[in-house]
Design a protein around this motif. Structure first.
Motif, mmCIF file in Angstrom:
data_model
loop_
_atom_site.group_PDB
_atom_site.id
_atom_site.type_symbol
_atom_site.label_atom_id
_atom_site.label_comp_id
_atom_site.label_asym_id
_atom_site.label_seq_id
_atom_site.Cartn_x
_atom_site.Cartn_y
_atom_site.Cartn_z
ATOM 1 N N ASN A 140 0.871 -1.168 0.000
ATOM 2 C CA ASN A 140 0.000 0.000 0.000
ATOM 3 C C ASN A 140 0.912 1.224 0.000
ATOM 4 O O ASN A 140 1.651 1.445 0.965
ATOM 5 N N PRO A 168 -6.709 -2.159 4.643
ATOM 6 C CA PRO A 168 -5.596 -1.348 5.154
ATOM 7 C C PRO A 168 -6.107 -0.106 5.860
ATOM 8 O O PRO A 168 -7.242 0.315 5.667
ATOM 9 N N GLU A 193 1.380 -4.755 3.436
ATOM 10 C CA GLU A 193 0.117 -5.091 4.077
ATOM 11 C C GLU A 193 -0.048 -6.605 4.245
ATOM 12 O O GLU A 193 -0.694 -7.057 5.180
#
Length: 636
Positions: A140, A168, A193
């Motif tokens: 991410n 997330p 993540e």
């Protein structure tokens, strides 16, 4: 004694003449095979819950759910895709992955670390599987990344945000990266993540797409279960068990190797007789030699530890590389209890800070702590470990260079010539809070730092804070709410009270919360929390002073040019800090709550109870005189 040793030598030779145990890997187990969906012929060592108790091995138990064979391992739930009885492998796929649905991703993080922590027992990664497997990282990123092998996952993973698979903290740019990755390979704007594995060779990585990667995830990954057949070999040296090309299991050595080894050991037995003549001195010298070899190879063990416990291995440098990078250790940036930090330059031209651990613990534990923690993570508010050197007593850690140094020189500067604006101070506080929160909750293991203080907060060229110095850090399972420590660790003035007073609560991640609160107060006051030379007695112990100012409705830090926005930020940081330094760990917020309070509005914050110096103190009406005498008692 001579007769006994001769008997030992003869016994060794006779032992080699004994035939080796062999068995066919598929025989001697008379239970009817089971089946579930597409998995047919489920037989020894595997069994279904519905099979008779005498069939299979309990450790290899599985269940049949909706015509899917399910394995529940410590790391998560997996579906069995295939069992290969010829090469002793089983292929699994994460239960969250659905073939043909590219927005379905793994529910559980899985990497090489799981195979050293016992999460996948009783399965293992054979050398063949290890070399064939691939790591897949789900990233991410706060901004777009234009780099080789960073595959944009849109539109597939856009739907994953509304699913139960993966949410997330903040939606950014979603990428997937394949292959083993070094910490230095990751973009500064990205955080990991999720991690996954696959055993499918697939397409050329240069031309691969996210859909190809999803197909690989749906194919799954293979594990070895060959060691189940070695149970009968427990009486052999080191549980030696070999499976030949015909799928026969040998306890000890194969016949050909056994003959060769017999010749070698026969020779050793003869030499043993010679050793008897030499007597005890030779044996003593041999033992001393082995002892020295063991200690000299200590850092080979360290290296093995690093390779098996880190998903993102930093670069391994030789000591000569370190000397070249530092130009013979010419420019010293600083020093501490660990040794010295030197300025270095990598081959790429990148500037680095190189910490030489000349004063580290003899067992290398501080070195292992650093690499085993920051070597496996990547976060914008945690210093990045580029590489390391471990050669005998020569140990070095190579970090990103932080041109603005550490936070202490800005908040403890006597001349006030390097002070930060209140807005920048607030931004640094929030950044540090995010970094600690990530250590506590953002990794597959919980990382407790145990030494949060201004000296260990480094600032890059944009004054973005980076948490550093993980020499005292400890790794724990994420679900461990209370951890065990045999001694207090950290720096006086920042150590949480529960590390001294066991009756107020167990040691947990709340110890870092306390240290952060003390750090926050020093950022607010631009001074040490304990100052026996303070101009007014009420200011000797700064937390008491801050609490009194807030209760009386005064400004905590009188600054002439402070705006109303600055005063609000100072008050917000003050209230949060006072919550963080509450005596009992249960009264302190988590770092997630700390971040929420710092980033939220001042009006939503309540003033906490007055902080205590000792567990036996009681909150009540206390005069400034009482507070001052209590603070004075701290300095003797």
């Amino acid at each position: 004694m001579l007769a006994a040793r001769l008997l030992f030598a003869v016994t060794a030779v006779v032992f080699l003449a004994l035939p080796r145990e062999t068995c066919n890997a598929k025989g001697n187990h008379h239970c009817s095979p089971s089946s579930c969906g597409s998995i047919q012929n489920i037989s020894y060592p595997f069994r279904l819950n519905s099979d008779p108790h005498n069939c299979g091995v309990p450790r290899y138990n599985s269940s049949c759910q909706n015509n899917l064979t399910v394995l529940n391992l410590k790391s998560g739930k997996y579906y069995v895709q295939a069992i290969n009885y010829n090469n002793y492998t089983i292929r699994l796929v994460d239960a969250g992955v659905q073939k043909g649905n590219c927005s379905s991703i793994p529910q559980y993080s899985l990497s090489y670390y799981n195979f050293t922590s016992g999460d996948i027992a009783p399965y293992s990664l054979s050398s063949w599987t290890y070399n064939r497997s691939k790591n897949i990282l789900f990233l991410n990123c706060s901004k777009p990344v234009n780099a080789h092998l960073y595959l944009h996952s849109s539109p597939c993973l856009d739907d994953a945000f509304s699913s139960n698979f993966w949410v997330p903290e903040s939606k950014g740019y979603l990428y997937v990266k394949i292959g083993r990755t070094k910490a230095s390979d990751l973009s500064d704007s990205c955080r990991i993540e999720l991690m996954a594995m696959t055993s499918l060779l697939g397409k050329d990585e240069k031309n691969i797409t996210f859909l190809d990667i999803h197909d690989e995830l749906a194919y799954g990954f293979e594990l070895s279960w060959s060691q189940v057949y070695c149970g009968d070999c427990r009486w052999w040296p080191r549980n030696l068990c070999i499976i030949d090309e015909a799928n026969h299991v040998y306890c000890g050595w194969t016949p050909l190797v056994g003959t060769l080894v017999g010749m070698v050991i026969g020779t050793i037995a003869y030499l043993h007789l010679v050793a008897i003549i030499c007597g005890t001195p030779c044996v003593t010298l041999f033992v001393v030699h082995k002892w020295r070899r063991r200690h000299l190879s200590m850092y080979d063990t360290v290296e093995e530890f690093l390779q098996s416990h880190n998903n993102l291995m930093p670069v391994r440098y030789s000591y000569s590389d370190v000397k070249k990078m530092t130009d013979g250790f010419r420019v010293k940036l600083g020093e501490g209890g660990y040794g010295y930090v030197y300025k270095g330059k990598l081959r790429s031209g990148r500037i680095a800070a190189i910490k030489m651990l000349s004063k580290s613990k003899a067992d290398g534990q501080d070195f292992i702590n650093e690499v085993a923690t920051i070597g496996r993570i990547h976060h914008v508010n945690v210093v990045q470990l580029i590489g390391f050197c471990a050669k005998g007593s020569k140990r070095a850690l190579v970090y990103d260079f932080m041109p603005n140094g550490s936070l202490d020189k800005y908040i403890f500067s006597p001349e006030r010539c390097t002070t930060l604006s209140w807005k920048k101070t607030y931004e640094i506080a929030v950044g540090v809070a995010h970094g600690i929160e990530y250590l506590h909750r953002g990794c597959d293991m919980q990382i407790l730092h145990f030494d949060i203080k201004p000296h260990n907060i480094l600032l890059d060229e944009n004054f973005i804070p980076k948490i550093s110095d993980f020499g005292l850090a400890k790794l724990y399972a994420v679900d461990d709410s209370i951890v065990s420590l045999t001694a207090a660790r950290g720096t006086m003035g920042y150590i949480a009270p529960e590390l001294f007073y066991k009756n107020i609560g167990g040691v947990s991640y709340k110890a870092d919360v306390y240290s952060f609160g003390m750090l926050l107060l020093e950022m607010i006051g631009r001074r040490k929390n304990l100052d026996p030379l303070a101009e007014h007695s009420s200011e000797i112990y700064f937390p008491f002073y801050v609490y009194g100012q807030i209760i009386e409705g005064n400004n905590v830090n009188e600054v002439g040019d402070a705006t109303e926005e600055d005063k609000e930020m100072i008050k917000k940081m003050s209230i949060v800090a006072l919550w963080c330094i509450q005596m009992k760990p249960s009264d302190r917020p988590s770092m997630s709550k700390v971040v929420e309070m710092l980033e939220g509005g001042l009006e939503s914050l309540q003033v906490p109870p007055k902080p205590l110096l000792y567990p036996e103190e009681r909150v009540g009406d206390q005069t400034n005189e009482t507070e001052s005498s209590s603070a004075l008692s701290l300095v003797g």
